[in-house]
Write a protein that holds these residues in place. Structure first.
Motif, PDB file in Angstrom:
ATOM      1  N   LYS A 107      23.289  55.909  42.092  1.00 40.50           N
ATOM      2  CA  LYS A 107      24.218  54.953  41.482  1.00 40.50           C
ATOM      3  C   LYS A 107      25.211  55.662  40.565  1.00 40.50           C
ATOM      4  CE  LYS A 107      24.329  50.698  38.831  1.00 40.50           C
ATOM      5  NZ  LYS A 107      23.548  49.689  38.127  1.00 40.50           N
ATOM      6  N   ARG A 108      24.739  56.622  39.761  1.00 45.33           N
ATOM      7  CA  ARG A 108      25.630  57.386  38.880  1.00 45.33           C
ATOM      8  C   ARG A 108      26.650  58.187  39.672  1.00 45.33           C
ATOM      9  NH1 ARG A 108      20.827  58.890  35.475  1.00 45.33           N
ATOM     10  NH2 ARG A 108      20.640  60.477  37.071  1.00 45.33           N
ATOM     11  N   GLU A 109      26.202  58.800  40.780  1.00 44.22           N
ATOM     12  CA  GLU A 109      27.129  59.579  41.612  1.00 44.22           C
ATOM     13  C   GLU A 109      28.190  58.679  42.251  1.00 44.22           C
ATOM     14  OE1 GLU A 109      24.710  61.663  44.381  1.00 44.22           O
ATOM     15  OE2 GLU A 109      23.989  63.100  42.873  1.00 44.22           O
TER      16      GLU A 109
ATOM     17  N   ALA B 170      12.836  55.199  41.873  1.00 39.48           N
ATOM     18  CA  ALA B 170      13.768  54.553  40.948  1.00 39.48           C
ATOM     19  C   ALA B 170      14.709  55.587  40.332  1.00 39.48           C
ATOM     20  CB  ALA B 170      13.010  53.809  39.860  1.00 39.48           C
ATOM     21  N   GLU B 171      14.199  56.760  40.032  1.00 41.25           N
ATOM     22  CA  GLU B 171      15.043  57.824  39.474  1.00 41.25           C
ATOM     23  C   GLU B 171      16.113  58.253  40.488  1.00 41.25           C
ATOM     24  OE1 GLU B 171      16.581  60.242  36.726  1.00 41.25           O
ATOM     25  OE2 GLU B 171      14.902  58.882  36.360  1.00 41.25           O
ATOM     26  N   GLU B 172      15.718  58.340  41.738  1.00 34.59           N
ATOM     27  CA  GLU B 172      16.670  58.708  42.796  1.00 34.59           C
ATOM     28  C   GLU B 172      17.738  57.622  42.957  1.00 34.59           C
ATOM     29  OE1 GLU B 172      18.368  61.204  45.429  1.00 34.59           O
ATOM     30  OE2 GLU B 172      16.552  61.647  44.287  1.00 34.59           O
ATOM     31  N   GLU B 173      17.347  56.372  42.836  1.00 39.60           N
ATOM     32  CA  GLU B 173      18.315  55.276  42.913  1.00 39.60           C
ATOM     33  C   GLU B 173      19.316  55.340  41.760  1.00 39.60           C
ATOM     34  OE1 GLU B 173      16.572  51.437  43.080  1.00 39.60           O
ATOM     35  OE2 GLU B 173      15.687  51.752  45.055  1.00 39.60           O
ATOM     36  N   ARG B 174      18.839  55.617  40.551  1.00 37.88           N
ATOM     37  CA  ARG B 174      19.734  55.733  39.397  1.00 37.88           C
ATOM     38  C   ARG B 174      20.702  56.903  39.575  1.00 37.88           C
ATOM     39  NH1 ARG B 174      15.092  53.930  36.465  1.00 37.88           N
ATOM     40  NH2 ARG B 174      14.353  56.062  36.176  1.00 37.88           N
ATOM     41  N   LYS B 175      20.184  58.015  40.097  1.00 34.51           N
ATOM     42  CA  LYS B 175      21.038  59.181  40.336  1.00 34.51           C
ATOM     43  C   LYS B 175      22.119  58.857  41.377  1.00 34.51           C
ATOM     44  CE  LYS B 175      20.831  64.020  41.662  1.00 34.51           C
ATOM     45  NZ  LYS B 175      19.983  65.084  42.179  1.00 34.51           N
TER      46      LYS B 175
ATOM     47  N   ASN C 189      36.602  58.754  39.508  1.00 35.53           N
ATOM     48  CA  ASN C 189      37.537  59.835  39.839  1.00 35.53           C
ATOM     49  C   ASN C 189      38.626  59.341  40.778  1.00 35.53           C
ATOM     50  OD1 ASN C 189      36.269  61.744  38.260  1.00 35.53           O
ATOM     51  ND2 ASN C 189      34.938  62.429  39.919  1.00 35.53           N
ATOM     52  N   LEU C 190      38.256  58.520  41.731  1.00 29.47           N
ATOM     53  CA  LEU C 190      39.246  57.957  42.644  1.00 29.47           C
ATOM     54  C   LEU C 190      40.239  57.077  41.885  1.00 29.47           C
ATOM     55  CD1 LEU C 190      40.014  57.822  45.638  1.00 29.47           C
ATOM     56  CD2 LEU C 190      38.615  55.767  45.790  1.00 29.47           C
ATOM     57  N   SER C 191      39.737  56.348  40.918  1.00 32.11           N
ATOM     58  CA  SER C 191      40.605  55.502  40.090  1.00 32.11           C
ATOM     59  C   SER C 191      41.576  56.354  39.281  1.00 32.11           C
ATOM     60  CB  SER C 191      39.753  54.656  39.160  1.00 32.11           C
ATOM     61  OG  SER C 191      40.563  53.946  38.270  1.00 32.11           O
ATOM     62  N   ARG C 192      41.110  57.458  38.744  1.00 34.74           N
ATOM     63  CA  ARG C 192      42.006  58.346  37.980  1.00 34.74           C
ATOM     64  C   ARG C 192      43.104  58.930  38.861  1.00 34.74           C
ATOM     65  NH1 ARG C 192      36.828  60.589  35.537  1.00 34.74           N
ATOM     66  NH2 ARG C 192      36.609  59.379  33.639  1.00 34.74           N
TER      67      ARG C 192
END
Length: 69
Positions: A13-15, A6-11, A22-25
């Motif tokens: 998702k954050r990335e 679950a921690e790896e999934e959250r990481k 960043n692409l939006s900016r």
């Protein structure tokens, strides 16, 4: 209870979220840049139109007044 998966999934998702932000900016920056170029091009066309109309009006009035005399 600690769940490494679950921690790896959250990481992940954050990335992914960070990448899209960043692409939006970058997209916003290029949109502003292209918008500024378009505005300046339209202003140049507008000033060109005013110059053309002023010169045409002058020639028209001179021709009209010359024909009346």
């Amino acid at each position: 209870m600690y769940d490494p998966f679950a921690e790896e999934e959250r990481k992940t998702k954050r990335e992914r979220l960070r990448f899209w932000r960043n692409l939006s900016r970058v997209g916003d920056f290029y949109a502003w840049l292209i918008g500024a170029v378009v505005v300046f091009a339209l202003l140049a066309l507008l000033f060109s139109l005013f110059t053309f109309v002023r010169q045409s009006a002058t020639v028209f009035l001179n021709t009209l007044l010359g024909g009346i005399q």
